[in-house]
Structure formats: structure tokens, C-alpha cells
Design a protein around this motif. Structure first.
Motif, mmCIF file in Angstrom:
data_model
loop_
_atom_site.group_PDB
_atom_site.id
_atom_site.type_symbol
_atom_site.label_atom_id
_atom_site.label_comp_id
_atom_site.label_asym_id
_atom_site.label_seq_id
_atom_site.Cartn_x
_atom_site.Cartn_y
_atom_site.Cartn_z
ATOM 1 N N HIS A 99 5.040 11.665 -17.778
ATOM 2 C CA HIS A 99 6.004 12.384 -18.622
ATOM 3 C C HIS A 99 7.325 11.630 -18.758
ATOM 4 O O HIS A 99 7.793 10.998 -17.814
ATOM 5 N N ASN A 100 7.927 11.730 -19.926
ATOM 6 C CA ASN A 100 9.286 11.224 -20.169
ATOM 7 C C ASN A 100 9.503 9.800 -19.652
ATOM 8 O O ASN A 100 10.449 9.530 -18.921
ATOM 9 N N SER A 101 8.613 8.919 -20.060
ATOM 10 C CA SER A 101 8.712 7.519 -19.642
ATOM 11 C C SER A 101 8.709 6.601 -20.849
ATOM 12 O O SER A 101 7.957 6.813 -21.798
ATOM 13 N N HIS A 102 9.568 5.599 -20.797
ATOM 14 C CA HIS A 102 9.604 4.558 -21.815
ATOM 15 C C HIS A 102 9.238 3.258 -21.125
ATOM 16 O O HIS A 102 9.915 2.852 -20.163
ATOM 17 N N VAL A 103 8.186 2.606 -21.613
ATOM 18 C CA VAL A 103 7.709 1.379 -20.983
ATOM 19 C C VAL A 103 7.573 0.292 -22.042
ATOM 20 O O VAL A 103 6.971 0.514 -23.094
ATOM 21 N N VAL A 104 8.134 -0.878 -21.754
ATOM 22 C CA VAL A 104 7.991 -2.055 -22.602
ATOM 23 C C VAL A 104 7.418 -3.171 -21.729
ATOM 24 O O VAL A 104 7.977 -3.490 -20.674
ATOM 25 N N VAL A 105 6.291 -3.722 -22.173
ATOM 26 C CA VAL A 105 5.656 -4.828 -21.453
ATOM 27 C C VAL A 105 5.530 -5.976 -22.440
ATOM 28 O O VAL A 105 4.926 -5.831 -23.503
ATOM 29 N N ARG A 106 6.121 -7.132 -22.085
ATOM 30 C CA ARG A 106 6.054 -8.284 -22.985
ATOM 31 C C ARG A 106 5.742 -9.550 -22.192
ATOM 32 O O ARG A 106 6.166 -9.707 -21.054
ATOM 33 N N ASP A 107 4.964 -10.414 -22.845
ATOM 34 C CA ASP A 107 4.623 -11.723 -22.279
ATOM 35 C C ASP A 107 4.111 -11.603 -20.846
ATOM 36 O O ASP A 107 4.531 -12.344 -19.961
ATOM 37 N N VAL A 164 0.847 -1.187 0.000
ATOM 38 C CA VAL A 164 0.000 0.000 0.000
ATOM 39 C C VAL A 164 0.884 1.239 0.000
ATOM 40 O O VAL A 164 1.867 1.311 0.734
ATOM 41 N N SER A 165 0.524 2.204 -0.843
ATOM 42 C CA SER A 165 1.227 3.485 -0.859
ATOM 43 C C SER A 165 0.211 4.594 -0.634
ATOM 44 O O SER A 165 -0.863 4.590 -1.227
ATOM 45 N N GLU A 166 0.560 5.536 0.205
ATOM 46 C CA GLU A 166 -0.321 6.674 0.437
ATOM 47 C C GLU A 166 -0.201 7.702 -0.671
ATOM 48 O O GLU A 166 -0.918 8.695 -0.676
ATOM 49 N N TRP A 167 0.708 7.480 -1.622
ATOM 50 C CA TRP A 167 0.887 8.409 -2.729
ATOM 51 C C TRP A 167 0.798 7.695 -4.060
ATOM 52 O O TRP A 167 -0.258 7.500 -4.584
ATOM 53 N N TYR A 168 1.948 7.324 -4.640
ATOM 54 C CA TYR A 168 2.006 6.770 -5.987
ATOM 55 C C TYR A 168 2.723 5.428 -5.987
ATOM 56 O O TYR A 168 3.666 5.223 -5.250
ATOM 57 N N GLY A 169 2.255 4.508 -6.878
ATOM 58 C CA GLY A 169 2.940 3.228 -7.038
ATOM 59 C C GLY A 169 2.858 2.343 -5.818
ATOM 60 O O GLY A 169 3.751 2.365 -4.987
ATOM 61 N N GLY A 170 1.784 1.565 -5.721
ATOM 62 C CA GLY A 170 1.591 0.700 -4.555
ATOM 63 C C GLY A 170 2.759 -0.223 -4.279
ATOM 64 O O GLY A 170 3.203 -0.358 -3.150
ATOM 65 N N ALA A 171 3.291 -0.875 -5.313
ATOM 66 C CA ALA A 171 4.416 -1.791 -5.132
ATOM 67 C C ALA A 171 5.743 -1.142 -5.491
ATOM 68 O O ALA A 171 6.788 -1.550 -5.006
ATOM 69 N N GLY A 172 5.710 -0.113 -6.347
ATOM 70 C CA GLY A 172 6.964 0.526 -6.716
ATOM 71 C C GLY A 172 6.780 1.714 -7.631
ATOM 72 O O GLY A 172 5.750 1.865 -8.284
ATOM 73 N N SER A 173 7.818 2.547 -7.662
ATOM 74 C CA SER A 173 7.805 3.707 -8.550
ATOM 75 C C SER A 173 9.203 4.003 -9.046
ATOM 76 O O SER A 173 10.189 3.736 -8.366
ATOM 77 N N GLY A 174 9.242 4.551 -10.253
ATOM 78 C CA GLY A 174 10.496 4.984 -10.840
ATOM 79 C C GLY A 174 10.320 6.400 -11.333
ATOM 80 O O GLY A 174 9.352 6.714 -12.033
ATOM 81 N N ALA A 210 15.869 13.380 -19.641
ATOM 82 C CA ALA A 210 15.920 12.452 -18.509
ATOM 83 C C ALA A 210 14.655 11.605 -18.535
ATOM 84 O O ALA A 210 13.553 12.140 -18.523
ATOM 85 N N PHE A 211 14.812 10.284 -18.588
ATOM 86 C CA PHE A 211 13.662 9.403 -18.735
ATOM 87 C C PHE A 211 13.560 8.409 -17.590
ATOM 88 O O PHE A 211 14.560 8.018 -16.990
ATOM 89 N N ALA A 212 12.327 7.993 -17.318
ATOM 90 C CA ALA A 212 12.063 6.872 -16.435
ATOM 91 C C ALA A 212 11.794 5.685 -17.353
ATOM 92 O O ALA A 212 10.957 5.771 -18.252
ATOM 93 N N ASN A 213 12.518 4.585 -17.171
ATOM 94 C CA ASN A 213 12.413 3.419 -18.040
ATOM 95 C C ASN A 213 11.911 2.225 -17.249
ATOM 96 O O ASN A 213 12.430 1.922 -16.177
ATOM 97 N N TYR A 230 4.263 2.958 -10.790
ATOM 98 C CA TYR A 230 4.169 4.354 -11.223
ATOM 99 C C TYR A 230 5.508 4.738 -11.840
ATOM 100 O O TYR A 230 6.545 4.595 -11.204
ATOM 101 N N MET A 231 5.467 5.206 -13.106
ATOM 102 C CA MET A 231 6.690 5.629 -13.782
ATOM 103 C C MET A 231 6.499 7.030 -14.337
ATOM 104 O O MET A 231 5.527 7.290 -15.042
ATOM 105 N N ALA A 232 7.401 7.932 -14.027
ATOM 106 C CA ALA A 232 7.322 9.292 -14.567
ATOM 107 C C ALA A 232 8.679 9.965 -14.473
ATOM 108 O O ALA A 232 9.277 10.039 -13.405
ATOM 109 N N GLY A 233 9.154 10.450 -15.610
ATOM 110 C CA GLY A 233 10.360 11.268 -15.632
ATOM 111 C C GLY A 233 9.978 12.701 -15.321
ATOM 112 O O GLY A 233 8.798 13.025 -15.161
#
Length: 184
Positions: A92-100, A19-29, A65-68, A55-58
């Protein structure tokens, strides 16, 4: 897991009941970060704002500057966010790849499975299933329910999205054919 201006790689890990009181329950970048998840399960995570699981955001206002984020053979189940991105929020400024990967029973006000907004961001989905993801959208008359993985700001009632270009990850709304915040 919070990553800022650094990198983390997790393989064969189970993360649950976060649980996160802000962003990204399990993690953020954020900012110049790189997060790589391989054969990871994230179960029942919750964020009070955006990105129930991740949660990912540059930084906004720059394109240098990117969040990957790279997800390979990842299972996200039961993630919720109050506002955007039940399972994954891409800013903003995020590159996300989701496979399989598999995203199931994710819920948010907008973008039940995945929500994307901001400049200089892109998402590439390769062999990804979204099952029973739900978004609630409020307007002046009622709450509308829809299922879907992306939220299109140009066509808020859209629930399905299609690739628009064979050589890149640009995705368009199947209803209005507007780009959904990604580009070649």
C-alpha cells in the motif's frame, strides 16, 4: 536496514547473507520513509514472509503518507521470500522506481522477482532485467511454477507484463490486460 518515517541513502554498498524473520531480508521502508539505493549489491537475502531483499509499504487506508524506494544500478541476486516478492515486495501507498538494475535468481510463492499489491501504489521499471526469477503458485491440485517479475491478481497464471501507457508507469498483464495495481 529498517526505515520508518525517515530517509536513508546508500551508495556503493554490498549487503550479503541477510535474514529477516518477518519482512525485507536486507531492508524495509514503511510509512513516510524514503530509501535510495545507488550502485548497491544485495546478495543472498531471505525473508520469512514477504520481500526477500526489500519490503516497501506505506500505511493502508490513507493516500497522504508514502513509502518511496528508488533503485539505480542495483543488483539483487539470490533473494527469497516464503510468500510474496522474492526480491521486492511493494505494498500500500508505495512509489517505486527501478532503473538500470538487475534482479536474478529470486524466488517466492508469488511474484518471484517483484510482487505488488495495495492501493495508491506504483512501480516504474526502466532498463531492468529479471533473470531466472521463479514463483510457485499453489492451487487445490498442484504447485505451478512460473517465471516473471510481477504477479497479476486478476490473471494468476500470467508470467509477462507490458507497459499500457507511454506516459506513465502503469503495467498491465499481457494475458488479460488487467492493471497490475498501478496507475497513472
Amino acid at each position: 536496514v529498517r526505515v520508518k518515517m525517515s530517509s536513508v541513502s546508500l551508495t556503493h554498498v554490498v549487503i550479503g547473507d541477510c535474514v529477516s524473520e518477518w519482512y525485507g531480508g536486507a531492508g524495509s521502508g514503511t510509512e513516510s520513509s524514503t530509501v535510495v539505493l545507488t550502485h548497491v549489491k544485495i546478495l543472498r537475502s531471505n525473508a520469512a514472509h514477504d520481500g526477500g531483499a526489500l519490503y516497501m509499504a506505506g500505511p493502508s487506508g490513507t493516500s497522504s503518507a508514502f513509502a518511496n524506494l528508488t533503485l539505480t544500478a542495483v543488483r539483487l541476486t539470490g533473494a527469497t521470500a516464503k510468500y510474496k516478492g522474492g526480491a521486492v515486495f511493494v505494498g500500500h501507498n508505495s512509489h517505486v522506481v527501478v532503473r538500470d538494475s538487475h534482479i536474478e535468481k529470486a524466488r517466492a510463492a508469488m511474484g518471484g522477482g517483484l510482487y505488488m499489491e495495495g492501493e495508491h501504489s506504483n512501480v516504474q521499471l526502466l532498463n531492468v532485467s529479471f533473470v531466472k526469477c521463479e514463483a510457485e503458485k499453489a492451487d487445490s491440485r498442484d504447485i505451478k511454477r512460473s517465471t516473471g517479475m510481477l504477479e497479476c491478481s486478476a490473471c494468476p497464471s500470467a508470467t509477462s507484463f507490458v507497459p499500457s501507457h507511454a506516459l506513465c508507469s502503469t503495467t498491465v498483464c499481457a494475458g488479460c490486460h488487467s492493471p497490475c495495481e498501478s496507475s497513472c
